[in-house]
Design an enzyme around this catalytic site. Structure first.
Site, PDB file in Angstrom:
ATOM      1  N   CYS A   1       0.849  -1.185   0.000  1.00  0.00           N
ATOM      2  CA  CYS A   1       0.000   0.000   0.000  1.00  0.00           C
ATOM      3  C   CYS A   1       0.889   1.241   0.000  1.00  0.00           C
ATOM      4  O   CYS A   1       1.904   1.269   0.683  1.00  0.00           O
ATOM      5  CB  CYS A   1      -0.873   0.048   1.253  1.00  0.00           C
ATOM      6  SG  CYS A   1      -2.036  -1.293   1.373  1.00  0.00           S
ATOM      7  N   GLN A   2       0.472   2.255  -0.731  1.00  0.00           N
ATOM      8  CA  GLN A   2       1.192   3.522  -0.689  1.00  0.00           C
ATOM      9  C   GLN A   2       0.951   4.189   0.663  1.00  0.00           C
ATOM     10  O   GLN A   2       1.853   4.774   1.249  1.00  0.00           O
ATOM     11  CB  GLN A   2       0.718   4.430  -1.827  1.00  0.00           C
ATOM     12  CG  GLN A   2       1.456   5.744  -1.875  1.00  0.00           C
ATOM     13  CD  GLN A   2       1.018   6.588  -3.069  1.00  0.00           C
ATOM     14  OE1 GLN A   2       0.146   6.203  -3.834  1.00  0.00           O
ATOM     15  NE2 GLN A   2       1.610   7.744  -3.204  1.00  0.00           N
TER      16      GLN A   2
END
Length: 146
Positions: free
Chosen positions: A60-61
């Site tokens: 996930c960013q």
């Protein structure tokens, strides 16, 4: 962990149908994004002591932490993110999967994503993060069944 509001519906299939129906009320994606943000605000707070590297979801960013508890008969998930929209995506995933048996989790494809148009309206990084979240939930269920 804090008390979970999930499951809201008796089955994962009913949860997906409810999500589809709720999103059908909104005419455009700006309204749907606002609804996602509002849903994210309903997530129970994840205690600071659970926000560890061991509980961090990679892929996930945004920063996302997820903690599972229970066994094959019932798995509960608690999760949080530093992003408002991602928190809403977490809320939807937990609504479908948290508080269910491992068998129901494994047997339930996340059809709500295509049904509400998320697959077309998320950035590639958010799509990857959502895929990582769903994979973690379903992998946890598979391990519980092993």
């Amino acid at each position: 962990m804090t008390d979970s509001p999930f499951p809201l519906e008796p089955t994962a299939a009913q949860a997906q149908a409810a999500i589809r129906d709720e999103f059908a009320f909104f005419g455009d994606w700006s309204e749907r994004y606002q609804y996602l943000i509002d849903l994210g605000r309903k997530l129970p707070p994840l205690p600071e002591e659970a926000r560890t590297e061991a509980n961090r979801l990679h892929g996930c960013q945004s920063m996302v932490w997820i903690v599972a508890s229970g066994d094959a008969s019932r798995l509960d998930f608690a999760a949080a993110s530093d992003s408002a929209i991602v928190s809403g995506l977490i809320y939807l995933a937990l609504r479908v999967y948290s508080g269910r048996s491992a068998r129901e989790i494994v047997d339930t494809e996340p059809d709500y994503i295509a049904a509400i148009g998320l697959s077309k309206h998320l950035s590639p990084t958010r799509s990857n993060g959502l895929a990582a979240l769903l994979a973690e939930i379903r992998d946890t269920a598979r391990r519980a069944l092993a």
